[in-house]
Design a protein around this motif. Sequence first.
Motif, PDB file in Angstrom:
ATOM      1  N   ALA A 641       0.820  -1.206   0.000  1.00 48.60           N
ATOM      2  CA  ALA A 641       0.000   0.000   0.000  1.00 48.60           C
ATOM      3  C   ALA A 641       0.857   1.261   0.000  1.00 48.60           C
ATOM      4  O   ALA A 641       1.824   1.357   0.756  1.00 48.60           O
ATOM      5  N   PRO A 642       0.529   2.233  -0.846  1.00 52.24           N
ATOM      6  CA  PRO A 642       1.250   3.511  -0.818  1.00 52.24           C
ATOM      7  C   PRO A 642       0.980   4.252   0.496  1.00 52.24           C
ATOM      8  O   PRO A 642      -0.029   4.026   1.162  1.00 52.24           O
ATOM      9  N   ALA A 643       1.878   5.137   0.854  1.00 52.84           N
ATOM     10  CA  ALA A 643       1.689   5.954   2.052  1.00 52.84           C
ATOM     11  C   ALA A 643       0.478   6.853   1.872  1.00 52.84           C
ATOM     12  O   ALA A 643       0.290   7.472   0.813  1.00 52.84           O
ATOM     13  N   ALA A 644      -0.346   6.947   2.903  1.00 49.75           N
ATOM     14  CA  ALA A 644      -1.546   7.786   2.834  1.00 49.75           C
ATOM     15  C   ALA A 644      -1.206   9.253   2.670  1.00 49.75           C
ATOM     16  O   ALA A 644      -2.043  10.039   2.213  1.00 49.75           O
ATOM     17  N   SER A 645       0.015   9.668   3.005  1.00 55.46           N
ATOM     18  CA  SER A 645       0.398  11.081   2.916  1.00 55.46           C
ATOM     19  C   SER A 645       0.267  11.623   1.501  1.00 55.46           C
ATOM     20  O   SER A 645       0.114  12.834   1.316  1.00 55.46           O
ATOM     21  N   GLY A 646       0.304  10.737   0.518  1.00 52.35           N
ATOM     22  CA  GLY A 646       0.098  11.205  -0.852  1.00 52.35           C
ATOM     23  C   GLY A 646      -1.282  11.775  -1.082  1.00 52.35           C
ATOM     24  O   GLY A 646      -1.509  12.486  -2.063  1.00 52.35           O
ATOM     25  N   ASN A 647      -2.225  11.470  -0.176  1.00 54.61           N
ATOM     26  CA  ASN A 647      -3.593  11.987  -0.286  1.00 54.61           C
ATOM     27  C   ASN A 647      -3.821  13.276   0.488  1.00 54.61           C
ATOM     28  O   ASN A 647      -4.891  13.872   0.374  1.00 54.61           O
ATOM     29  N   TYR A 648      -2.857  13.699   1.326  1.00 54.17           N
ATOM     30  CA  TYR A 648      -3.132  14.790   2.252  1.00 54.17           C
ATOM     31  C   TYR A 648      -3.609  16.062   1.554  1.00 54.17           C
ATOM     32  O   TYR A 648      -4.565  16.699   1.984  1.00 54.17           O
ATOM     33  N   ALA A 649      -2.929  16.429   0.476  1.00 52.40           N
ATOM     34  CA  ALA A 649      -3.339  17.645  -0.236  1.00 52.40           C
ATOM     35  C   ALA A 649      -4.745  17.485  -0.809  1.00 52.40           C
ATOM     36  O   ALA A 649      -5.565  18.408  -0.748  1.00 52.40           O
ATOM     37  N   GLY A 650      -5.036  16.308  -1.362  1.00 55.06           N
ATOM     38  CA  GLY A 650      -6.369  16.063  -1.909  1.00 55.06           C
ATOM     39  C   GLY A 650      -7.435  16.038  -0.841  1.00 55.06           C
ATOM     40  O   GLY A 650      -8.533  16.554  -1.023  1.00 55.06           O
ATOM     41  N   TRP A 651      -7.124  15.411   0.305  1.00 56.16           N
ATOM     42  CA  TRP A 651      -8.091  15.396   1.395  1.00 56.16           C
ATOM     43  C   TRP A 651      -8.391  16.806   1.881  1.00 56.16           C
ATOM     44  O   TRP A 651      -9.542  17.137   2.177  1.00 56.16           O
ATOM     45  N   LEU A 652      -7.354  17.633   1.975  1.00 52.96           N
ATOM     46  CA  LEU A 652      -7.566  19.020   2.394  1.00 52.96           C
ATOM     47  C   LEU A 652      -8.459  19.754   1.407  1.00 52.96           C
ATOM     48  O   LEU A 652      -9.364  20.507   1.789  1.00 52.96           O
ATOM     49  N   ASN A 653      -8.223  19.518   0.127  1.00 46.06           N
ATOM     50  CA  ASN A 653      -9.052  20.138  -0.907  1.00 46.06           C
ATOM     51  C   ASN A 653     -10.504  19.719  -0.763  1.00 46.06           C
ATOM     52  O   ASN A 653     -11.419  20.553  -0.783  1.00 46.06           O
ATOM     53  N   ARG A 654     -10.749  18.424  -0.584  1.00 46.49           N
ATOM     54  CA  ARG A 654     -12.127  17.933  -0.490  1.00 46.49           C
ATOM     55  C   ARG A 654     -12.804  18.396   0.788  1.00 46.49           C
ATOM     56  O   ARG A 654     -13.976  18.755   0.778  1.00 46.49           O
ATOM     57  N   LEU A 655     -12.074  18.384   1.907  1.00 46.81           N
ATOM     58  CA  LEU A 655     -12.677  18.838   3.160  1.00 46.81           C
ATOM     59  C   LEU A 655     -13.019  20.312   3.084  1.00 46.81           C
ATOM     60  O   LEU A 655     -14.080  20.744   3.540  1.00 46.81           O
ATOM     61  N   SER A 656     -12.129  21.107   2.481  1.00 42.50           N
ATOM     62  CA  SER A 656     -12.386  22.539   2.340  1.00 42.50           C
ATOM     63  C   SER A 656     -13.565  22.804   1.424  1.00 42.50           C
ATOM     64  O   SER A 656     -14.395  23.672   1.694  1.00 42.50           O
ATOM     65  N   ARG A 657     -13.659  22.028   0.349  1.00 42.30           N
ATOM     66  CA  ARG A 657     -14.695  22.286  -0.657  1.00 42.30           C
ATOM     67  C   ARG A 657     -16.046  21.697  -0.270  1.00 42.30           C
ATOM     68  O   ARG A 657     -17.087  22.316  -0.483  1.00 42.30           O
ATOM     69  N   TYR A 658     -16.037  20.509   0.308  1.00 37.04           N
ATOM     70  CA  TYR A 658     -17.291  19.806   0.542  1.00 37.04           C
ATOM     71  C   TYR A 658     -17.723  19.785   2.006  1.00 37.04           C
ATOM     72  O   TYR A 658     -18.880  19.500   2.298  1.00 37.04           O
ATOM     73  N   GLY A 659     -16.796  20.032   2.937  1.00 34.35           N
ATOM     74  CA  GLY A 659     -17.149  20.035   4.348  1.00 34.35           C
ATOM     75  C   GLY A 659     -18.154  21.133   4.658  1.00 34.35           C
ATOM     76  O   GLY A 659     -18.051  22.241   4.135  1.00 34.35           O
ATOM     77  N   LEU A 660     -19.129  20.841   5.502  1.00 37.39           N
ATOM     78  CA  LEU A 660     -20.219  21.767   5.775  1.00 37.39           C
ATOM     79  C   LEU A 660     -20.301  22.098   7.257  1.00 37.39           C
ATOM     80  O   LEU A 660     -19.938  21.290   8.108  1.00 37.39           O
ATOM     81  N   PRO A 661     -20.792  23.309   7.573  1.00 33.29           N
ATOM     82  CA  PRO A 661     -20.827  23.729   8.980  1.00 33.29           C
ATOM     83  C   PRO A 661     -21.909  23.052   9.809  1.00 33.29           C
ATOM     84  O   PRO A 661     -21.840  23.068  11.029  1.00 33.29           O
ATOM     85  N   THR A 662     -22.930  22.493   9.172  1.00 32.93           N
ATOM     86  CA  THR A 662     -24.035  21.899   9.942  1.00 32.93           C
ATOM     87  C   THR A 662     -24.336  20.464   9.543  1.00 32.93           C
ATOM     88  O   THR A 662     -25.226  19.855  10.132  1.00 32.93           O
ATOM     89  N   THR A 663     -23.644  19.922   8.579  1.00 29.73           N
ATOM     90  CA  THR A 663     -23.987  18.609   8.033  1.00 29.73           C
ATOM     91  C   THR A 663     -22.749  17.735   7.927  1.00 29.73           C
ATOM     92  O   THR A 663     -21.702  18.196   7.470  1.00 29.73           O
ATOM     93  N   SER A 664     -22.874  16.478   8.324  1.00 31.83           N
ATOM     94  CA  SER A 664     -21.791  15.519   8.150  1.00 31.83           C
ATOM     95  C   SER A 664     -21.843  14.975   6.730  1.00 31.83           C
ATOM     96  O   SER A 664     -22.773  14.251   6.364  1.00 31.83           O
ATOM     97  N   VAL A 665     -20.880  15.336   5.922  1.00 32.55           N
ATOM     98  CA  VAL A 665     -20.836  14.920   4.527  1.00 32.55           C
ATOM     99  C   VAL A 665     -20.140  13.560   4.436  1.00 32.55           C
ATOM    100  O   VAL A 665     -19.011  13.405   4.917  1.00 32.55           O
ATOM    101  N   PRO A 666     -20.765  12.548   3.851  1.00 34.69           N
ATOM    102  CA  PRO A 666     -20.096  11.244   3.738  1.00 34.69           C
ATOM    103  C   PRO A 666     -18.940  11.311   2.747  1.00 34.69           C
ATOM    104  O   PRO A 666     -19.069  11.866   1.659  1.00 34.69           O
ATOM    105  N   MET A 667     -17.795  10.756   3.143  1.00 36.00           N
ATOM    106  CA  MET A 667     -16.603  10.754   2.304  1.00 36.00           C
ATOM    107  C   MET A 667     -16.016   9.352   2.274  1.00 36.00           C
ATOM    108  O   MET A 667     -15.875   8.711   3.321  1.00 36.00           O
ATOM    109  N   ALA A 668     -15.684   8.866   1.083  1.00 35.34           N
ATOM    110  CA  ALA A 668     -15.196   7.499   0.905  1.00 35.34           C
ATOM    111  C   ALA A 668     -13.707   7.497   0.585  1.00 35.34           C
ATOM    112  O   ALA A 668     -13.206   8.370  -0.130  1.00 35.34           O
ATOM    113  N   THR A 669     -13.020   6.497   1.111  1.00 35.28           N
ATOM    114  CA  THR A 669     -11.576   6.414   0.949  1.00 35.28           C
ATOM    115  C   THR A 669     -11.122   4.961   1.003  1.00 35.28           C
ATOM    116  O   THR A 669     -11.810   4.097   1.568  1.00 35.28           O
TER     117      THR A 669
END
Length: 684
Positions: A641-669
């Motif tokens: 398995a590759p190191a998960a750190s390769g996803n960190y920038a992408g995860w930050l992008n998705r959390l910033s773009r899709y994360g919501l202040p009142t709703t738990s957004v489902p995210m798959a990984t």
Amino acid sequence: MKRPTGIVRAAVVCALLGLQAGTGSVSAQALGEPASVAPGGAAVRGTAELPQVGVASTAADAPDGGARVASGRAAAASARHDYNGDGRSDMVAWYDYGEGQDAMHVFPAGPDGSLSAPVKDAWTAAKGNYWAEHMKRVTGDFNGDGIGDVAAFYGYDDGTVSLFTWLGKGDGTFGTRLTSWTVEPDNWTFDAITAEAGDFDGDGRDDIAAWYDYRNGDDKLFTFLARTDGGFANPFSSFTRAATEKWEVGRMKFATGDFDGDGRDDVGAMYGDPSGKVRLMSFAGKADGGLDEPVSGWESATGWTFSRVTMHSGDFDGDGRDSIAAWYDYADGHDALIAFDSDAEGTFGNRHEILNRPAGWYERSRMKIVTGDYNGDGRDDLATVYGYTDLRLPTVKTITFIAQSDGTLVGDLHGWETETDWNFDRMFMIEGHSEGLPVCPTVYGHGGYPTGKNGYERDLIRQPNHPDGLAQYKSWGAGGVEGDLQLTRDGTKGVMWHNRSTRGLTGPYVRDANTLWWATGADRLKGRTIAYGPYAGETVYTFREWLESAKSQNMAAFVELKGEAGQSLLNGSASIRDTAWHEVIDPIKERVGSQKIMIYTGSDNTELKAELEKRIKAAGLGDTLTDHPRWVDTIGWEEPAPAASGNYAGWLNRLSRYGLPTTSVPMATTWPKELKTWLNSRCA
């Protein structure tokens, strides 16, 4: 992935994200206090509009010594964030284009308070120079000229943090970016900053207060006083709360305004206690720009769910004092804006509802809210950009709620709208205060399948298509999994298996799974077990058995209908088709009332996709086709398995773009354990 260009950086993304050893104690000073760089003589490198590292102040760092005024905003008789100088508030959006270009667009307000078509390219960055998710933006009048400006903290890959200002030019556009403060790596951690703008010292210029979370339980507020040029002086510590008092910034939501009427802006906060109690408090602005000890006000032990609240502020009745306004997203679907007034000591009380909308009118997750005086009558209103998903085409629209003399809001005044031209998720509306951390997403896991050539030869069968996998993923913090639904010969049995063939299972032959019977023949699927990998010894389960196991373990089921099932689902024989579809639909219909089930097909077969949607809707199961998890990984799986750190920038992008202040957004990984760890302190 967009990177600031023109700067050589060897450090990887994990330096910014605070995941390397040592980050979090951010300096050697007592309590790890963030250290600011001393003002230096380094010149700004031309006028290029890219984030520049190691650039010191472009003007003196000492606060301007101008005379204080009774109230900066009142004395200037200017509306908040008025970018074109017409006496009415406007809205500005930072827009992150898919091809890597960024721009700010201003939505001017008309005399009736409606927001018209945006002034596009109010400021534009060249492609690849900014990551929108690496910014914490606020708006205010930072140079005191009555025109709204924009400021932002910017976090670089290597851990460097800078503070930028874009001064409004008075025509709805912004000038060249000004860099006024920069710290080198390991001084400030970008993720630990929550930014709020307000005139905390009452000099007529908005400042910035940064709540800093040390991740060891200590918290501090730092004030960046605004200078006459719109830049900021080096910060000073303006409030401290020790770890022993057990404050968590993830349990706080902020808004700024002059709540006590003394001419200086204050910081208001709602705190959500783990016990379920919520309470309001205010930190009063002091003459030096620092913040006073908090004063507690209204609180509720029951009836309020902290995650359903977003904080706003405004002078809705025009009395010269701001109120806190909490937008509450009720569980039954209706929404309300509830205001709280402050007395001269900063104590919030007088709870009263100023807006109410019935269930089904609005989804808070589709709103980007900014308060301001949009019709110029001296009372603050509320406006939102709304992203519709239930219309024929995706539509983005501006809506204004106009304040009346008694402080209540009326309207649903629609302004500009567009179809398809704007991506709602790429719009970041800029407010005088940040919304705080998004609600933590529900993590869905799925086993990785090698993406390289002949990946099946290296596949270790990590998919959670059995009770052991469900239990493992739950132990990693996942709230659901993606499972793989196949159909046996002639659609006679729904079974959970990810491969087209039986490779990886014990048994006499490697055959396509859809050519075999479930319980008949020497090569039947029933009883075969996984031959190798982490789940060796587990067997193949029917769809019903797997759903029952997911239910018993309180795991949501996200079902991928494999394309190979089309052999029976689209068969020329009506009898085979009906049998096959019963195997897909009946197990869901039997259980959907008592557990979370979603279904999709990743197949390229458009006929299968269309038939799945038609059949599911006809069965009254249309909800299973919606609210699917967003895939957040940006690197492919391989074995090992590759190191998960390769996803960190992408995860930050998705959390910033899709994360919501009142709703738990489902995210798959494919890295559920690692994603759950990474999310720590990045969501609430």
